[in-house]
Motif scaffolding. Structure first.
Motif, PDB file in Angstrom:
ATOM      1  N   THR A  33     -44.530 -46.942   3.263  1.00 23.03           N
ATOM      2  CA  THR A  33     -45.283 -47.574   2.180  1.00 23.03           C
ATOM      3  C   THR A  33     -46.582 -46.805   1.945  1.00 23.03           C
ATOM      4  OG1 THR A  33     -46.587 -49.013   3.610  1.00 23.03           O
ATOM      5  CG2 THR A  33     -44.417 -49.825   2.977  1.00 23.03           C
ATOM      6  N   ASP A  34     -47.293 -47.172   0.892  1.00 19.17           N
ATOM      7  CA  ASP A  34     -48.565 -46.498   0.598  1.00 19.17           C
ATOM      8  C   ASP A  34     -49.582 -46.703   1.723  1.00 19.17           C
ATOM      9  OD1 ASP A  34     -47.528 -45.637  -1.731  1.00 19.17           O
ATOM     10  OD2 ASP A  34     -48.420 -47.223  -2.968  1.00 19.17           O
ATOM     11  N   GLU A  35     -49.438 -47.809   2.449  1.00 15.28           N
ATOM     12  CA  GLU A  35     -50.375 -48.090   3.563  1.00 15.28           C
ATOM     13  C   GLU A  35     -49.997 -47.345   4.830  1.00 15.28           C
ATOM     14  OE1 GLU A  35     -49.136 -51.036   1.770  1.00 15.28           O
ATOM     15  OE2 GLU A  35     -50.861 -50.572   0.505  1.00 15.28           O
ATOM     16  N   GLY A  36     -48.758 -46.829   4.873  1.00 11.68           N
ATOM     17  CA  GLY A  36     -48.277 -46.143   6.080  1.00 11.68           C
ATOM     18  C   GLY A  36     -46.912 -46.679   6.458  1.00 11.68           C
ATOM     19  N   PRO A  37     -46.311 -46.117   7.529  1.00  7.66           N
ATOM     20  CA  PRO A  37     -44.968 -46.564   7.923  1.00  7.66           C
ATOM     21  C   PRO A  37     -44.978 -48.032   8.343  1.00  7.66           C
ATOM     22  CG  PRO A  37     -45.808 -44.881   9.452  1.00  7.66           C
ATOM     23  CD  PRO A  37     -46.821 -45.017   8.366  1.00  7.66           C
ATOM     24  N   SER A  38     -44.056 -48.804   7.790  1.00  9.07           N
ATOM     25  CA  SER A  38     -44.019 -50.240   8.034  1.00  9.07           C
ATOM     26  C   SER A  38     -42.622 -50.600   8.557  1.00  9.07           C
ATOM     27  CB  SER A  38     -44.303 -50.939   6.695  1.00  9.07           C
ATOM     28  OG  SER A  38     -44.181 -52.317   6.826  1.00  9.07           O
ATOM     29  N   VAL A  39     -42.557 -51.467   9.561  1.00 12.80           N
ATOM     30  CA  VAL A  39     -41.274 -51.794  10.184  1.00 12.80           C
ATOM     31  C   VAL A  39     -40.501 -52.805   9.340  1.00 12.80           C
ATOM     32  CG1 VAL A  39     -40.145 -52.799  12.207  1.00 12.80           C
ATOM     33  CG2 VAL A  39     -42.161 -51.328  12.491  1.00 12.80           C
ATOM     34  N   ILE A  40     -39.280 -52.451   8.964  1.00 17.78           N
ATOM     35  CA  ILE A  40     -38.385 -53.386   8.277  1.00 17.78           C
ATOM     36  C   ILE A  40     -37.625 -54.193   9.310  1.00 17.78           C
ATOM     37  CG2 ILE A  40     -36.321 -53.562   6.847  1.00 17.78           C
ATOM     38  CD1 ILE A  40     -37.160 -51.096   5.407  1.00 17.78           C
ATOM     39  N   GLU A  41     -37.177 -53.501  10.339  1.00 20.14           N
ATOM     40  CA  GLU A  41     -36.441 -54.179  11.407  1.00 20.14           C
ATOM     41  C   GLU A  41     -36.396 -53.278  12.619  1.00 20.14           C
ATOM     42  OE1 GLU A  41     -32.227 -54.445  10.722  1.00 20.14           O
ATOM     43  OE2 GLU A  41     -32.097 -52.351  10.132  1.00 20.14           O
ATOM     44  N   PHE A  42     -36.189 -53.916  13.777  1.00 16.04           N
ATOM     45  CA  PHE A  42     -35.866 -53.166  14.984  1.00 16.04           C
ATOM     46  C   PHE A  42     -34.425 -53.459  15.354  1.00 16.04           C
ATOM     47  CE2 PHE A  42     -40.511 -53.275  15.954  1.00 16.04           C
ATOM     48  CZ  PHE A  42     -40.685 -51.913  16.132  1.00 16.04           C
ATOM     49  N   ASN A  43     -33.735 -52.445  15.862  1.00 16.27           N
ATOM     50  CA  ASN A  43     -32.414 -52.659  16.430  1.00 16.27           C
ATOM     51  C   ASN A  43     -32.419 -52.128  17.860  1.00 16.27           C
ATOM     52  OD1 ASN A  43     -31.177 -53.738  14.034  1.00 16.27           O
ATOM     53  ND2 ASN A  43     -31.255 -51.669  13.204  1.00 16.27           N
ATOM     54  N   CYS A  44     -31.497 -52.641  18.661  1.00 16.14           N
ATOM     55  CA  CYS A  44     -31.462 -52.310  20.091  1.00 16.14           C
ATOM     56  C   CYS A  44     -30.363 -51.328  20.418  1.00 16.14           C
ATOM     57  CB  CYS A  44     -31.205 -53.579  20.883  1.00 16.14           C
ATOM     58  SG  CYS A  44     -32.536 -54.728  20.710  1.00 16.14           S
ATOM     59  N   ARG A  45     -29.961 -50.533  19.462  1.00  9.98           N
ATOM     60  CA  ARG A  45     -28.746 -49.719  19.585  1.00  9.98           C
ATOM     61  C   ARG A  45     -28.870 -48.539  18.648  1.00  9.98           C
ATOM     62  NH1 ARG A  45     -27.012 -50.695  14.618  1.00  9.98           N
ATOM     63  NH2 ARG A  45     -27.908 -52.547  13.678  1.00  9.98           N
ATOM     64  N   PHE A  46     -27.960 -47.592  18.793  1.00 11.58           N
ATOM     65  CA  PHE A  46     -27.906 -46.524  17.806  1.00 11.58           C
ATOM     66  C   PHE A  46     -27.415 -47.084  16.479  1.00 11.58           C
ATOM     67  CE2 PHE A  46     -27.774 -43.466  21.368  1.00 11.58           C
ATOM     68  CZ  PHE A  46     -28.676 -42.539  20.871  1.00 11.58           C
ATOM     69  N   GLY A  47     -27.902 -46.543  15.387  1.00 16.75           N
ATOM     70  CA  GLY A  47     -27.364 -46.891  14.082  1.00 16.75           C
ATOM     71  C   GLY A  47     -25.974 -46.280  13.943  1.00 16.75           C
TER      72      GLY A  47
END
Ligand code: AMP
Ligand code: GLY
Length: 426
Positions: free
Chosen positions: A276-290
């Motif tokens: 985002t314009d403010e900087g990297p923002s977390v959408i989600e965390f996952n506990c595994r490889f995508g």
């Protein structure tokens, strides 16, 4: 060592393929696996969510290390059960897996750790959710089921009416089962998206790596969301500066906070970010490889995956080399026609005898010994090269050799990365 890989997708085939290159690994079991994993190890017909069955299997077959692909068994506590039985496992505990299993839990950790993420409010009462939602401008928010919803739990309604239907169907209508009993109404943000991965054990965060995936079924990001239609690494905008920022502002603070809170993390951490314009923002965390990111990351990884996973399970990741290579990799997912909606299975697949790197996802072997389609995402072709253009050509030329009735794939995977020079961050 005898390794058990839990899962049956392209991700698990890629993990098993990489493990097979390790001198530490003498035997690989995959539960339940697919037609592709049968070529690198022994498939054991057991559901990836059958934690009791997997534990019995690991004890019976004297498995030295278990590596879990999908999130559901982690959230169900597979790591705790294996640890209680004295078995080594690469997966976070149920407590730590709440980072993926509960979006509101993840928001709390991010808030304590000072990690940037969109503002959200949590509701388990539809009246309260509706009244809050109506106070927000149309199209300014997203609605997320709190729990695991197989990648379908995020809705981006453009009108109050759509949002109201979504809220009622989640909380009162059980649209996502218990995953939707609680929901978040979150500010809508915009910007390029990137998936960032690192091995984490306690406060230690390994070297990180980034990839981009494509969620929509058709070219130009049209059509419904899928599990993922393709991926590439490195992203054209991924610079050493951005990597350092993501590391110091997101990955390290989260690992530290979880350790402090008594939910110390152990396994693979996947941060889904929006720049985002403010900087990297977390959408989600996952506990595994995508998946399909794993299919481009395993060919990239130069270090020994078995050693990394064993070291993580034994608490000595900090002393272990995690070296991501420097080339480019692109993968293209070939799906059954109709996916992610209804599709047919059992279609014979031809063209698999070529040398290309192809990971299997939904495949099986029928009674006549033919490899046939057995799922929505069927195969993942992978190309490698000095840059994304070269890797992309290879992935598409491999896909061009393979056919089955109703086959579909996107033609624009990694296209946007072609005009940009390869960043040298990884
Ligand atoms: P997720 O299942 O959490 O990966 O979300 C699916 C997709 O929804 C993401 O890849 C984003 O494109 C979108 N999304 C999630 N959260 C937001 C948000 N706060 N603002 C805008 N889009 C979002
Ligand atoms: N590629 C997205 C996911 O695995 O969730």
């Amino acid at each position: 060592m005898r390794v058990l890989v839990v899962g049956n997708g392209g991700r698990e085939h890629a993990l098993a393929w990489k493990l097979a290159q390790s001198e530490l690994v003498s035997e690989i079991l995959i539960a339940p696996g697919n037609a592709g994993t049968a070529a690198v190890g022994e498939n054991v017909p057991m559901d990836a969510e059958d934690v009791d069955g997997l534990l019995e299997l690991a004890l019976d077959r004297e498995v030295d290390l278990t590596i879990v692909g999908p999130e559901a068994p982690m959230v169900a506590g597979i790591a705790d059960r294996f640890a209680d039985a004295g078995l080594k496992i690469f997966a976070p505990t149920a407590s730590a897996a709440q980072l993926e299993g509960s979006k509101s839990w993840a928001k709390d950790v991010m808030s304590k750790a000072g990690v940037r993420t969109a503002q959200a409010r949590k509701f388990d009462d539809s009246e309260e959710a509706l009244s809050h939602m109506l106070s927000l401008p149309e199209g300014s928010f997203v609605i997320k089921a709190d729990g695991l919803a197989a990648g379908k739990g995020v809705l981006l309604p453009d009108t109050h009416q759509e949002a109201s239907n979504a809220i009622v169907s989640m909380i009162d209508g059980n649209a996502f089962g218990h995953a939707g009993d609680t929901l978040l109404i979150e500010d809508r943000t915009s910007g390029p998206e990137v998936s960032v991965f690192a091995f984490v054990q306690g406060e230690h965060v390994s070297a990180e790596v980034a990839a981009c995936d494509y969620k929509r079924v058709n070219d130009g990001d049209e059509g419904p969301n899928t599990g993922g239609m393709g991926a590439y690494t490195p992203p054209e905008f991924w610079t050493p500066k951005l990597a350092a920022q993501v590391r110091s502002e997101i990955l390290e603070p989260i690992a530290r906070q979880m350790a402090v809170d008594g939910s110390s993390y152990s396994g693979l951490l996947y941060a889904g970010l929006m720049l985002t314009d403010e900087g990297p923002s977390v959408i989600e965390f996952n506990c595994r490889f995508g998946d399909p990111e794993c299919e481009v990351l395993m060919p990239l990884l130069e270090s020994d995956l078995a050693e990394i996973c064993l070291a993580t399970a034994e608490g000595r990741l900090a002393e272990t080399e995690v070296n991501w290579g420097s080339g480019a990799h692109v993968c293209v997912v070939m799906t059954s026609g109709g996916y992610p909606g209804k599709y047919r299975t059992g279609m014979p697949i031809s063209g698999l005898e070529n040398d290309a790197l192809v990971f299997h996802a939904g495949t099986a072997v029928n009674e006549s010994g033919e490899t046939v389609t057995a799922g929505g995402r069927v195969l993942v072709t992978v190309g490698s090269g000095k840059d994304v253009a070269e890797a992309r050509d290879e992935a598409y030329s491999a896909a061009g050799e393979i056919s089955f009735d109703g086959q579909h794939h996107r033609d624009d995977i990694a296209e946007r990365a072609l005009c940009s020079p390869v960043a040298s961050a990884q």
